[in-house]
Write a protein that holds these residues in place. Sequence first.
Motif, PDB file in Angstrom:
ATOM      1  N   LYS A  14       0.840  -1.353   0.007  1.00 36.57           N
ATOM      2  CA  LYS A  14       0.215   0.125   0.134  1.00 36.57           C
ATOM      3  C   LYS A  14       0.904   1.316   0.028  1.00 36.57           C
ATOM      4  O   LYS A  14       0.517   2.275  -0.515  1.00 36.57           O
ATOM      5  CB  LYS A  14      -0.945  -0.080   1.328  1.00 36.57           C
ATOM      6  CG  LYS A  14      -1.897  -1.061   1.335  1.00 36.57           C
ATOM      7  CD  LYS A  14      -2.998  -0.813   0.182  1.00 36.57           C
ATOM      8  CE  LYS A  14      -4.124  -1.766   0.323  1.00 36.57           C
ATOM      9  NZ  LYS A  14      -5.068  -1.908  -0.775  1.00 36.57           N
ATOM     10  N   PHE A  58       1.532   3.513   2.406  1.00 37.56           N
ATOM     11  CA  PHE A  58       0.706   4.843   2.863  1.00 37.56           C
ATOM     12  C   PHE A  58       1.779   5.562   3.472  1.00 37.56           C
ATOM     13  O   PHE A  58       2.965   5.236   3.987  1.00 37.56           O
ATOM     14  CB  PHE A  58      -0.029   4.154   4.318  1.00 37.56           C
ATOM     15  CG  PHE A  58      -1.198   3.340   3.746  1.00 37.56           C
ATOM     16  CD1 PHE A  58      -2.218   4.036   2.968  1.00 37.56           C
ATOM     17  CD2 PHE A  58      -1.418   2.044   4.215  1.00 37.56           C
ATOM     18  CE1 PHE A  58      -3.299   3.199   2.502  1.00 37.56           C
ATOM     19  CE2 PHE A  58      -2.644   1.212   3.927  1.00 37.56           C
ATOM     20  CZ  PHE A  58      -3.844   1.861   3.178  1.00 37.56           C
ATOM     21  N   LYS A  59       1.515   7.017   3.300  1.00 39.09           N
ATOM     22  CA  LYS A  59       2.346   8.133   3.968  1.00 39.09           C
ATOM     23  C   LYS A  59       2.165   8.439   5.355  1.00 39.09           C
ATOM     24  O   LYS A  59       3.150   8.615   6.124  1.00 39.09           O
ATOM     25  CB  LYS A  59       2.074   9.312   3.133  1.00 39.09           C
ATOM     26  CG  LYS A  59       3.007  10.433   3.441  1.00 39.09           C
ATOM     27  CD  LYS A  59       2.870  11.712   2.736  1.00 39.09           C
ATOM     28  CE  LYS A  59       3.578  13.035   3.364  1.00 39.09           C
ATOM     29  NZ  LYS A  59       5.254  12.511   3.485  1.00 39.09           N
ATOM     30  N   GLN A  60       0.860   7.979   5.907  1.00 38.20           N
ATOM     31  CA  GLN A  60       0.304   8.533   6.979  1.00 38.20           C
ATOM     32  C   GLN A  60      -0.838   7.611   7.584  1.00 38.20           C
ATOM     33  O   GLN A  60      -1.504   6.792   6.487  1.00 38.20           O
ATOM     34  CB  GLN A  60      -0.264   9.795   6.752  1.00 38.20           C
ATOM     35  CG  GLN A  60      -0.406  10.846   8.317  1.00 38.20           C
ATOM     36  CD  GLN A  60      -0.847  11.954   7.812  1.00 38.20           C
ATOM     37  OE1 GLN A  60      -1.714  12.218   6.885  1.00 38.20           O
ATOM     38  NE2 GLN A  60      -0.275  13.150   8.597  1.00 38.20           N
ATOM     39  N   LEU A  61      -0.924   7.340   8.783  1.00 43.69           N
ATOM     40  CA  LEU A  61      -2.134   6.752   9.462  1.00 43.69           C
ATOM     41  C   LEU A  61      -2.865   7.659  10.260  1.00 43.69           C
ATOM     42  O   LEU A  61      -2.442   8.727  10.729  1.00 43.69           O
ATOM     43  CB  LEU A  61      -1.585   5.850  10.440  1.00 43.69           C
ATOM     44  CG  LEU A  61      -0.712   4.471   9.644  1.00 43.69           C
ATOM     45  CD1 LEU A  61      -0.295   3.728  10.824  1.00 43.69           C
ATOM     46  CD2 LEU A  61      -1.363   4.041   8.689  1.00 43.69           C
ATOM     47  N   ASP A  74      -7.550   4.917   9.536  1.00 44.79           N
ATOM     48  CA  ASP A  74      -7.381   4.878   8.015  1.00 44.79           C
ATOM     49  C   ASP A  74      -5.836   4.957   7.398  1.00 44.79           C
ATOM     50  O   ASP A  74      -4.892   5.664   8.344  1.00 44.79           O
ATOM     51  CB  ASP A  74      -7.963   6.190   7.320  1.00 44.79           C
ATOM     52  CG  ASP A  74      -9.334   6.016   7.457  1.00 44.79           C
ATOM     53  OD1 ASP A  74     -10.028   4.857   7.696  1.00 44.79           O
ATOM     54  OD2 ASP A  74     -10.162   7.167   7.327  1.00 44.79           O
ATOM     55  N   GLY A  75      -5.419   4.293   6.436  1.00 45.96           N
ATOM     56  CA  GLY A  75      -4.290   4.738   5.902  1.00 45.96           C
ATOM     57  C   GLY A  75      -4.307   5.812   4.879  1.00 45.96           C
ATOM     58  O   GLY A  75      -5.460   5.924   4.037  1.00 45.96           O
ATOM     59  N   ILE A  76      -3.488   6.764   4.801  1.00 45.86           N
ATOM     60  CA  ILE A  76      -3.531   7.926   3.736  1.00 45.86           C
ATOM     61  C   ILE A  76      -2.313   7.788   3.018  1.00 45.86           C
ATOM     62  O   ILE A  76      -1.202   7.837   3.478  1.00 45.86           O
ATOM     63  CB  ILE A  76      -3.348   9.204   4.646  1.00 45.86           C
ATOM     64  CG1 ILE A  76      -4.623   9.211   5.595  1.00 45.86           C
ATOM     65  CG2 ILE A  76      -3.567  10.330   3.635  1.00 45.86           C
ATOM     66  CD1 ILE A  76      -4.533  10.360   6.540  1.00 45.86           C
ATOM     67  N   LYS A  77      -2.529   7.916   1.605  1.00 48.66           N
ATOM     68  CA  LYS A  77      -1.361   7.876   0.478  1.00 48.66           C
ATOM     69  C   LYS A  77      -1.127   9.149   0.337  1.00 48.66           C
ATOM     70  O   LYS A  77      -1.401  10.204   0.833  1.00 48.66           O
ATOM     71  CB  LYS A  77      -1.974   7.103  -0.547  1.00 48.66           C
ATOM     72  CG  LYS A  77      -2.317   5.654  -0.316  1.00 48.66           C
ATOM     73  CD  LYS A  77      -2.524   5.174  -1.927  1.00 48.66           C
ATOM     74  CE  LYS A  77      -2.716   3.368  -1.461  1.00 48.66           C
ATOM     75  NZ  LYS A  77      -2.498   2.686  -2.520  1.00 48.66           N
ATOM     76  N   ARG A  89      -7.562   8.261   1.084  1.00 46.16           N
ATOM     77  CA  ARG A  89      -7.752   7.590   2.270  1.00 46.16           C
ATOM     78  C   ARG A  89      -8.379   6.152   2.031  1.00 46.16           C
ATOM     79  O   ARG A  89      -9.241   5.742   1.310  1.00 46.16           O
ATOM     80  CB  ARG A  89      -8.832   7.960   3.143  1.00 46.16           C
ATOM     81  CG  ARG A  89      -8.206   9.194   3.940  1.00 46.16           C
ATOM     82  CD  ARG A  89      -9.253   9.824   4.741  1.00 46.16           C
ATOM     83  NE  ARG A  89      -8.720  11.017   5.734  1.00 46.16           N
ATOM     84  CZ  ARG A  89      -8.402  10.868   7.067  1.00 46.16           C
ATOM     85  NH1 ARG A  89      -8.762   9.713   7.557  1.00 46.16           N
ATOM     86  NH2 ARG A  89      -8.021  11.789   7.649  1.00 46.16           N
ATOM     87  N   GLU A  90      -7.774   4.873   2.637  1.00 38.74           N
ATOM     88  CA  GLU A  90      -8.441   3.672   2.590  1.00 38.74           C
ATOM     89  C   GLU A  90      -8.639   3.083   4.189  1.00 38.74           C
ATOM     90  O   GLU A  90      -7.670   3.250   4.768  1.00 38.74           O
ATOM     91  CB  GLU A  90      -7.261   2.808   2.083  1.00 38.74           C
ATOM     92  CG  GLU A  90      -7.358   2.782   0.694  1.00 38.74           C
ATOM     93  CD  GLU A  90      -6.411   1.704  -0.164  1.00 38.74           C
ATOM     94  OE1 GLU A  90      -6.402   0.790   0.356  1.00 38.74           O
ATOM     95  OE2 GLU A  90      -5.953   1.935  -1.306  1.00 38.74           O
TER      96      GLU A  90
END
Length: 409
Positions: free
Chosen positions: A205, A207-210, A391-394, A399-400
């Motif tokens: 994934k 991700f850049k941020q949670l 959420d995972g943030i790309k 968001r996912e």
Amino acid sequence: MDNFEQNLDKYAELAVRVGLNVQKDQTVVIMTPISCADFVRKVAKKAYEAGAKDVVVDWDDDEVKAIRLKHAPEATLKEYPMWRANGLEDLAKQGAAFLQIYAPNSDLLTGIDPDRVATAAKTAATAREGFLNYLRNNQVSWLMVSYPTAEWSAKVFPELDQAERIEKLWEQIFTLTRVNTEDPVSAWKQHLETLISKQHMLNDKRFKQLHMKAPGTDLYIELAHKHQWVAASSDTESGIRFVPNMPTEEVFTMPHKHGTSGTVRSTLPLSYQGSLIDGFSLTFENGKVVSATAEKGQEVLEKMLDMDEGARYLGEVALVPYDSPISNSGIIFYNTLFDENASCHLALGNSYPFTIEGGSSMSAEQLAEHGYNKSLIHVDFMVGSAEMDIDGIKEDGTREPLFRKGNWV
């Protein structure tokens, strides 16, 4: 307890064969309270059967430690027996495997001046930093397991008499470490495969941020540059596969030192250096804890945060579903090894270099550029609950959902 000795043998076997994965002609070091002597003997026997050339036991005693903290001249709390620290580091250089048997007593230091406790803790951490770096970088195989003691079992099951407490705690340990299965080694291999599948999913994934959201928690955590998620097992520099924690239910990685903002509230008590911290909230700005309050253990919490500059920054973020064996037991263990595997958790202090790509071979400057946090401490605290959403943030801001109501989506 039926089959107790058989299960204890299996527990020792699991520690040696799967946890440490002891190799032929390897030295095994066991760091343990004296109250765990019967288990130490079983582990030593299993280690020699696995091909170890020597088993070195580093005995300790919490009661003596408490007596020293209470009565020793204050100046001596700034001293540490360097022969002990240097000896452990020399054994690490030689490729030894290290087992720590953890049997906490969260009431041990009640009534002892927190300043004295903090001084001694900082002295020990500074003296042992060279040795601990071998573990933090996975340069050697290492493992932490727990063993029931009278003090720990009394904290977990105060309503029972001592014999029943010990038996009940052993039952839980054997269940949660899969010792009571017909083939614990195979059971662990299957469990590791499940965790590793989550690790691969998260790494894909990027991700850049949670974003963590729950009652009392609204926290954004930026992940380190080129972070990598890790689950359950690791490999040493020489390629030995080991499992550092038993039990384990987590998938974890490195937050960027300066990338955390918002507030997080603990969901389980934290047993730290013989004291209990409970009902605490931390507020972060640019990665740093700028405010901390606790319903219990406020002074201990403040001393921990003041250990060094890095103690106010995160070093780890770990995801654990609420619907997991330890959480489902409904028991608060007052033992971070167990409680952290019942809950999503964060760690204040030192990061693990191996949680960024190529981190174990990077210089201090290179690690810092990627967002690594350096500290004398690494203290896990529990934040997950049945009400936790993540959420995972790309990179592009999309968001996912990762967790809803405490569990994987």
